[in-house]
Design a protein around this motif. Structure first.
Motif, PDB file in Angstrom:
ATOM      1  N   PHE A 185      -0.061  59.971 134.162  1.00 18.34           N
ATOM      2  CA  PHE A 185      -0.437  61.094 133.332  1.00 18.34           C
ATOM      3  C   PHE A 185      -0.630  61.714 131.940  1.00 18.34           C
ATOM      4  O   PHE A 185       0.974  61.448 131.799  1.00 18.34           O
ATOM      5  N   LEU A 186      -1.188  62.145 131.158  1.00 24.10           N
ATOM      6  CA  LEU A 186      -1.683  61.856 130.275  1.00 24.10           C
ATOM      7  C   LEU A 186      -1.760  63.859 130.410  1.00 24.10           C
ATOM      8  O   LEU A 186      -2.610  63.939 130.835  1.00 24.10           O
ATOM      9  N   LEU A 187      -0.758  64.576 129.425  1.00 21.51           N
ATOM     10  CA  LEU A 187      -0.272  65.987 129.567  1.00 21.51           C
ATOM     11  C   LEU A 187      -0.635  66.563 128.033  1.00 21.51           C
ATOM     12  O   LEU A 187      -0.164  65.738 127.500  1.00 21.51           O
ATOM     13  N   VAL A 188      -1.553  67.378 127.810  1.00 17.26           N
ATOM     14  CA  VAL A 188      -1.957  66.913 126.705  1.00 17.26           C
ATOM     15  C   VAL A 188      -1.925  68.993 126.334  1.00 17.26           C
ATOM     16  O   VAL A 188      -2.598  70.307 127.142  1.00 17.26           O
ATOM     17  N   GLU A 189      -0.451  69.736 125.990  1.00 20.31           N
ATOM     18  CA  GLU A 189      -0.388  70.878 125.652  1.00 20.31           C
ATOM     19  C   GLU A 189       0.571  71.603 124.280  1.00 20.31           C
ATOM     20  O   GLU A 189       1.583  70.909 124.292  1.00 20.31           O
ATOM     21  N   ASP A 190       0.544  72.325 123.512  1.00 20.08           N
ATOM     22  CA  ASP A 190       0.864  72.800 122.886  1.00 20.08           C
ATOM     23  C   ASP A 190       2.428  73.239 123.098  1.00 20.08           C
ATOM     24  O   ASP A 190       2.662  73.848 121.767  1.00 20.08           O
ATOM     25  N   GLN A 191       2.048  74.051 123.868  1.00 24.29           N
ATOM     26  CA  GLN A 191       3.323  75.335 124.119  1.00 24.29           C
ATOM     27  C   GLN A 191       4.283  74.434 125.294  1.00 24.29           C
ATOM     28  O   GLN A 191       3.441  74.139 126.398  1.00 24.29           O
ATOM     29  N   LEU A 192       5.218  74.398 124.899  1.00 20.02           N
ATOM     30  CA  LEU A 192       6.089  73.835 125.716  1.00 20.02           C
ATOM     31  C   LEU A 192       6.779  74.397 126.421  1.00 20.02           C
ATOM     32  O   LEU A 192       6.452  73.912 128.094  1.00 20.02           O
ATOM     33  N   VAL A 193       6.766  75.507 126.654  1.00 18.89           N
ATOM     34  CA  VAL A 193       7.217  76.203 128.292  1.00 18.89           C
ATOM     35  C   VAL A 193       6.270  76.192 129.005  1.00 18.89           C
ATOM     36  O   VAL A 193       6.253  75.775 130.550  1.00 18.89           O
ATOM     37  N   ILE A 194       4.118  75.583 129.328  1.00 17.14           N
ATOM     38  CA  ILE A 194       3.517  75.188 129.963  1.00 17.14           C
ATOM     39  C   ILE A 194       3.796  74.393 130.191  1.00 17.14           C
ATOM     40  O   ILE A 194       3.453  74.096 131.023  1.00 17.14           O
ATOM     41  N   ALA A 195       3.684  73.120 129.370  1.00 15.84           N
ATOM     42  CA  ALA A 195       4.064  71.563 129.568  1.00 15.84           C
ATOM     43  C   ALA A 195       5.190  72.104 130.341  1.00 15.84           C
ATOM     44  O   ALA A 195       4.881  70.705 131.228  1.00 15.84           O
ATOM     45  N   LEU A 196       5.686  72.507 130.397  1.00  6.24           N
ATOM     46  CA  LEU A 196       7.195  71.677 130.825  1.00  6.24           C
ATOM     47  C   LEU A 196       6.988  72.056 132.549  1.00  6.24           C
ATOM     48  O   LEU A 196       7.496  71.883 133.674  1.00  6.24           O
ATOM     49  N   GLU A 197       6.695  73.276 132.758  1.00  7.35           N
ATOM     50  CA  GLU A 197       5.891  73.949 134.303  1.00  7.35           C
ATOM     51  C   GLU A 197       5.315  73.039 134.122  1.00  7.35           C
ATOM     52  O   GLU A 197       4.575  72.444 135.921  1.00  7.35           O
ATOM     53  N   ALA A 198       3.740  72.374 134.060  1.00  6.73           N
ATOM     54  CA  ALA A 198       2.976  71.812 133.929  1.00  6.73           C
ATOM     55  C   ALA A 198       3.553  70.653 134.588  1.00  6.73           C
ATOM     56  O   ALA A 198       3.075  69.405 135.495  1.00  6.73           O
ATOM     57  N   THR A 249       3.373  63.443 127.802  1.00  6.00           N
ATOM     58  CA  THR A 249       3.128  64.642 127.082  1.00  6.00           C
ATOM     59  C   THR A 249       3.004  65.370 125.786  1.00  6.00           C
ATOM     60  O   THR A 249       4.258  64.386 125.399  1.00  6.00           O
ATOM     61  N   VAL A 250       1.923  65.416 125.283  1.00  3.41           N
ATOM     62  CA  VAL A 250       1.779  65.587 123.634  1.00  3.41           C
ATOM     63  C   VAL A 250       1.934  66.763 122.834  1.00  3.41           C
ATOM     64  O   VAL A 250       0.796  67.467 124.417  1.00  3.41           O
ATOM     65  N   ALA A 251       1.669  67.309 122.173  1.00  2.00           N
ATOM     66  CA  ALA A 251       0.995  68.774 122.212  1.00  2.00           C
ATOM     67  C   ALA A 251       0.079  68.397 120.471  1.00  2.00           C
ATOM     68  O   ALA A 251      -0.705  69.899 120.443  1.00  2.00           O
ATOM     69  N   THR A 252      -0.186  67.497 120.358  1.00  3.28           N
ATOM     70  CA  THR A 252      -1.064  67.282 119.073  1.00  3.28           C
ATOM     71  C   THR A 252      -2.519  66.438 119.610  1.00  3.28           C
ATOM     72  O   THR A 252      -2.493  65.398 120.668  1.00  3.28           O
ATOM     73  N   GLU A 253      -3.644  66.126 118.886  1.00  2.00           N
ATOM     74  CA  GLU A 253      -4.566  65.423 118.912  1.00  2.00           C
ATOM     75  C   GLU A 253      -5.103  63.928 118.243  1.00  2.00           C
ATOM     76  O   GLU A 253      -5.075  62.996 119.294  1.00  2.00           O
ATOM     77  N   ASN A 254      -4.414  63.609 117.790  1.00  2.00           N
ATOM     78  CA  ASN A 254      -4.197  62.777 116.982  1.00  2.00           C
ATOM     79  C   ASN A 254      -2.609  62.220 118.324  1.00  2.00           C
ATOM     80  O   ASN A 254      -2.745  60.721 118.472  1.00  2.00           O
ATOM     81  N   GLY A 255      -1.702  62.676 118.648  1.00  2.00           N
ATOM     82  CA  GLY A 255      -0.515  62.030 119.560  1.00  2.00           C
ATOM     83  C   GLY A 255      -1.239  61.559 120.503  1.00  2.00           C
ATOM     84  O   GLY A 255      -0.634  60.178 121.358  1.00  2.00           O
ATOM     85  N   ALA A 256      -2.455  62.363 121.918  1.00  2.00           N
ATOM     86  CA  ALA A 256      -2.676  61.774 122.049  1.00  2.00           C
ATOM     87  C   ALA A 256      -3.731  60.727 122.200  1.00  2.00           C
ATOM     88  O   ALA A 256      -3.492  59.429 123.161  1.00  2.00           O
ATOM     89  N   LEU A 257      -4.384  60.951 121.429  1.00  2.00           N
ATOM     90  CA  LEU A 257      -5.534  59.329 120.546  1.00  2.00           C
ATOM     91  C   LEU A 257      -4.918  58.156 120.158  1.00  2.00           C
ATOM     92  O   LEU A 257      -4.685  56.820 121.171  1.00  2.00           O
ATOM     93  N   GLY A 262      -4.459  75.631 118.971  1.00  2.00           N
ATOM     94  CA  GLY A 262      -4.356  76.483 117.595  1.00  2.00           C
ATOM     95  C   GLY A 262      -4.711  76.084 117.009  1.00  2.00           C
ATOM     96  O   GLY A 262      -6.238  76.566 116.526  1.00  2.00           O
ATOM     97  N   SER A 263      -4.212  75.042 115.446  1.00  2.00           N
ATOM     98  CA  SER A 263      -5.299  75.117 114.637  1.00  2.00           C
ATOM     99  C   SER A 263      -6.131  73.852 114.900  1.00  2.00           C
ATOM    100  O   SER A 263      -7.646  73.736 114.116  1.00  2.00           O
ATOM    101  N   THR A 264      -6.416  72.610 115.915  1.00  2.00           N
ATOM    102  CA  THR A 264      -7.169  71.914 116.179  1.00  2.00           C
ATOM    103  C   THR A 264      -7.771  72.327 117.246  1.00  2.00           C
ATOM    104  O   THR A 264      -7.243  73.400 118.210  1.00  2.00           O
ATOM    105  N   THR A 265      -8.642  71.623 117.736  1.00  2.00           N
ATOM    106  CA  THR A 265      -9.385  71.566 119.343  1.00  2.00           C
ATOM    107  C   THR A 265      -9.060  69.899 120.340  1.00  2.00           C
ATOM    108  O   THR A 265      -8.399  69.247 119.437  1.00  2.00           O
ATOM    109  N   SER A 266      -9.091  69.946 121.374  1.00  2.00           N
ATOM    110  CA  SER A 266      -8.393  68.249 121.670  1.00  2.00           C
ATOM    111  C   SER A 266     -10.600  68.087 122.323  1.00  2.00           C
ATOM    112  O   SER A 266     -10.270  67.323 122.826  1.00  2.00           O
ATOM    113  N   VAL A 267     -11.080  68.474 121.618  1.00  3.04           N
ATOM    114  CA  VAL A 267     -12.825  67.572 122.026  1.00  3.04           C
ATOM    115  C   VAL A 267     -12.497  66.289 121.724  1.00  3.04           C
ATOM    116  O   VAL A 267     -13.091  65.659 122.673  1.00  3.04           O
TER     117      VAL A 267
END
Length: 851
Positions: free
Chosen positions: A728-741, A755-763, A781-786
């Motif tokens: 799985f690839l998990l893109v989530e910028d909130q650590l607590v939510i990411a750990l739960e997911a 698990t990554v928190a940024t758009e560039n990291g996912a790409l 946060g400052s960007t989207t994952s579109v």
């Protein structure tokens, strides 16, 4: 003393001081005491008037009765341009018609031979009939053809013309009736120099000018100058002699006698009734008076025609402008509105093109100059317009380079949009190439004439053709007035928009402060509610059952919050209550009332009030005790107002609050302040009671709550797909939510989770490896994952969006089919969403990855 008229001063000739009169009349000038001060030389040729001399009393020179009659006639007029008339005055054996007026300290009497007792073909009766005929002609074009014929029949001149002046002072013959042997002047143009400025001024003062014999002698005034050396001012005298230059002009045309009647419209010399006769011709006073009266009527009639035309034009322009301005929306900028409405503005003022130069950007519609010319046109308009509307029918006169685009834009009407910047709305007209037929060369020529070295009136009146280029149809006064209406309309909108935007900014600041307070209060309430749910006794339940129950309550609370936010367009009162009360035991709550809809404002206000009451009931009231009950009822009163009653029973003993917090203020003031309704909260010992009344105008037809979700959201159901061994690839910028997911995915059988928190990291991960499935948070946060979602879609990897409510608006239309799970989510909702994504991908024929 007057200087001889020569080449250097002919345009300044003082024609009101000729020092003589025409030969067909006599003139006397007396002082205020009735003593003769001046007279025309030909008065001595009349046998009964030979005794007149300077210094004699008028009563002694004539008779006391005649002097009395003359001064009585003079007493009834105060306007020298409208002399008193005394007809049929008998002096000895002669009968005279006398015109009397006072001017420059003199009483001036003009004597013309009259016919006593003659009433045949009375000119005044003929004038009445002529006025009746003319009144039926309701347009300028309709006047030009028959009117000269009427006047020629009435006065007997060889040629009668309607002569209209242009703005530059030149004139055109627009109507003509003539003797058939004469050449026609119809349609010919005469230069402005044919009528010097001082003559035009006299045409405004004295509206009729009769010349009985262009070749006849004049009769000098005796004495020519008074003791102070001043000549007699004959501005209002009908017998005033004619300038020798004008007499030469008439003789060069072969004209022996003439009459000119002024046509005055809105205080300016609009044109003339010009009559020519090719032999001497003298009008009687009655005929001259009839012509003068008809000229007054014609001036008023043409004025009324123009006023009707202007009224119609103004109404049409105003209606067109109103249609344009009504489309203005304060959701747009004024600049955007103007650019979008250029074509519509073209309907306000007749033009071939429209352009907007605003903030250094050029936009045009129709025929208009090129973009590179716009800035220069704005500069020229600012220099010439003085902050107001400016017009020209020849741009090339002001901008040399404009000749290059004159075919598309020769004339311009410029409307300033700002007092501080050179922003302009332009209207353009194309070049109108025309050939003018001049009656001779219109250019002034100076030569030696019969009166010496002076301006010589031209002798040739043969048609002289001139081609006019780089000029447009002139802008009329009505169009100029319409442009000013556009100016005021646009400036009013801009000012109104600025005022509204300023007011909205201030309101937004207040709303933001309130929102922050409300958010802070709500978060505290939610945290307190969660705390109370966690602290709820778990007697008789295992720890696992307690955790499952707690999870359900928290999810229910999140769903209630979603319902409140989603219904910002208004909605059902019952659904609002169900949404807010869904976290609490249903068997403790009773709802009783019809299905009633609320308008958006009332829905928002009531959502806050109900949430506050529900939260307090759960923390301190009936819903904090398993034995407590809450009943809510609502109905419409006889007046149509909505009445809501909230009643709690069976909970802890209630004591009134000792302080007024934000929640108390909200309950007490929000409904009266925002909705002009009523709000009463009673803290009875048996339980809290509340009463609310909302005015009728806030009750609405029921409508569904808005749903901005890109796809139907995944429902918590048993997973129909196995994820054992998946990456799985998990893109989530909130650590607590990411750990739960991550924990949820491991429970579903995930082998590896990146698990990554940024758009560039996912790409970067997608470029290195290919996961089997992905969970993508929309808002990072400052960007989207579109961009990440687009890459996953391109690679054919199934994925779902995870969002908080409100983030869905960030999802573009092309990705609206992607399944969505709402935060806080569970393993079941996550598995259901992933399963749906895989099924959708397989239905489209794209094989999903398998481990």
């Amino acid at each position: 003393m007057p200087q001889p008229v020569d080449l250097t001063n002919c345009d300044d000739e003082q024609i009101q001081f000729p020092g003589s009169i025409q030969q067909h009349g006599l003139l006397l000038a007396c002082d205020g005491a009735g003593r003769v001060q001046r007279y025309s030389a030909n008065i001595r040729e009349e046998p009964d008037l030979r005794s007149i001399d300077v210094g004699i009393m008028l009563g002694d020179a004539l008779t006391p009765k005649i002097a009395h009659d003359l001064f009585n006639a003079l007493a009834i007029t105060s306007d020298p341009s409208r002399p008193a008339l005394l007809r049929g005055l008998t002096i000895g054996a002669a009968t005279y018609d006398v015109a009397c007026h006072s001017h420059a300290g003199y009483s001036i009497f003009e004597f013309e031979r009259g016919e006593p007792g003659s009433t045949a073909n009375d000119p005044l009766e003929i004038t009445r009939a002529l006025i009746a005929k003319t009144a039926k002609l309701t347009s300028l074009a309709a006047l030009n053809r028959p009117l000269p014929n009427y006047l020629r029949a009435m006065f007997g001149y060889d040629r009668v013309m309607i002569y209209e002046f242009a703005e530059d002072g030149s004139g055109e013959v627009v109507g003509e009736a003539k003797n058939h042997v004469l050449e026609s002047f119809l349609g010919q143009h005469f230069p402005a120099s044919d009528i010097p400025n001082q003559a035009r001024e006299l045409y405004l003062k004295n509206t009729i000018r009769v010349i009985s014999d262009a070749n006849g002698p004049s009769n000098p005034i005796i004495p020519e100058f008074d003791a102070a050396g001043a000549p007699l001012d004959l501005s209002f005298a009908h017998l005033r002699s004619v300038s020798p230059i004008h007499l030469e002009y008439l003789r060069n045309m072969g004209v022996g006698a003439s009459m000119s009647v002024s046509i005055i419209v809105d205080g300016r010399l609009w044109g003339l009734i010009a009559c020519h006769h090719y032999a001497p011709k003298t009008l009687t006073m009655s005929q001259r008076t009839a012509a003068e009266l008809f000229g007054d009527f014609l001036s008023l009639h043409i004025t009324s025609i123009y006023q009707r035309m202007r009224a119609t034009s103004s109404l049409n322009a105003r209606a067109a402008l109103d249609r344009v301005l009504k489309s203005f929306s304060f959701h747009h900028t004024a600049e955007g509105f103007l650019r979008e409405s250029l074509a519509d503005f073209g309907n306000v003022i007749p033009s071939d093109g429209v352009g907007l130069w605003m903030n250094g950007v050029w936009t045009s519609d129709g025929f208009a100059p090129p973009m590179k010319a716009a800035g220069l046109l704005a500069d020229v308009s600012a220099q010439n317009g003085g902050g107001g509307v400016w017009r020209t029918n020849n741009i090339s006169d002001h901008v040399a380079s404009a000749s290059a685009y004159a075919a598309d834009a020769a004339g311009m009407l410029a409307i300033p949009l700002s007092l501080t910047k050179r922003d302009y709305l332009f209207f353009f007209r194309r070049e109108k190439v025309q050939t003018l037929n001049w009656a001779g060369d219109p250019n002034k020529t100076y030569a030696a004439g019969p009166h010496g070295d002076r301006l010589t009136p031209r002798k040739s009146f043969a048609i002289w053709k001139q081609t006019i280029e780089r000029q447009s149809e002139p802008w009329t006064e009505d169009e100029y007035a319409a442009a000013e209406a556009v100016l005021f309309g646009i400036r009013e909108l801009i000012l109104k928009q600025n005022e509204i935007l300023d007011a909205e900014r201030k309101k937004a600041e207040v709303r933001m402060r309130i929102l922050n307070d409300e958010l802070n209060h709500r978060v505290k309430n939610i945290l307190a509610l969660i705390k109370s749910l966690v602290n709820q006794p778990s007697a008789g339940h295992s720890l696992e059952e307690f955790v499952v129950g707690l999870q359900g309550r928290i999810l229910a609370l999140a769903n209630a919050h979603d319902q409140v936010v989603r219904s910002d367009g208004g909605g059902s009162l019952r659904q609002l209550l169900l949404a807010e009360l869904s976290p609490y035991p249903a068997d403790q709550i009773q709802l009783d009332g019809p299905d009633i809809g609320l308008e958006a404002r009332a829905y928002s206000v009531m959502a806050l009030a109900i949430h506050e009451l529900a939260t307090n009931a759960a923390k301190y009231g009936a819903l904090s005790d398993s034995n407590g009950t809450l009943s809510i009822s609502w109905r419409q009163s006889d007046d149509g107002d909505l009445e809501i009653e909230w009643r709690e029973r069976g909970g802890p003993h209630v004591t009134p609050p000792t302080r007024s917090g934000f929640g108390s203020v909200l309950l007490a003031r929000s409904i009266p302040f925002d909705l002009q309704g009523k709000s009463e909260v009673t803290y009875a010992s048996a339980g809290v009671e509340a009463f609310f009344s909302l005015p009728l105008q806030f009750i609405a037809q029921l409508r569904r709550a808005r749903d901005v979700s890109p796809a139907s959201e995944a429902a918590p159901q048993a997973a129909s797909h196995s994820f054992d061994g998946w990456n799985f690839l998990l893109v989530e910028d909130q650590l607590v939510i990411a750990l739960e997911a991550e924990d949820m995915l491991r429970e579903l059988g995930a082998r590896n989770i990146s698990t990554v928190a940024t758009e560039n990291g996912a790409l970067e991960i997608l470029h290195r490896s290919r996961p089997d499935c992905a969970i993508v948070d929309v808002n990072l946060g400052s960007t989207t994952s579109v961009s990440v979602a687009d890459e996953l879609a391109r690679l054919g990897i199934p994925f779902i969006f995870a969002t908080g409510y409100g983030d869905s608006v960030m999802i573009p239309h092309r990705l609206r089919s992607v399944p969505v799970v709402r935060k806080p989510y569970t393993g079941e909702t996550m598995a259901a969403g992933l399963a749906r994504a895989i099924e959708m991908l397989q239905r489209r024929g794209t094989p999903s990855a398998t481990p």
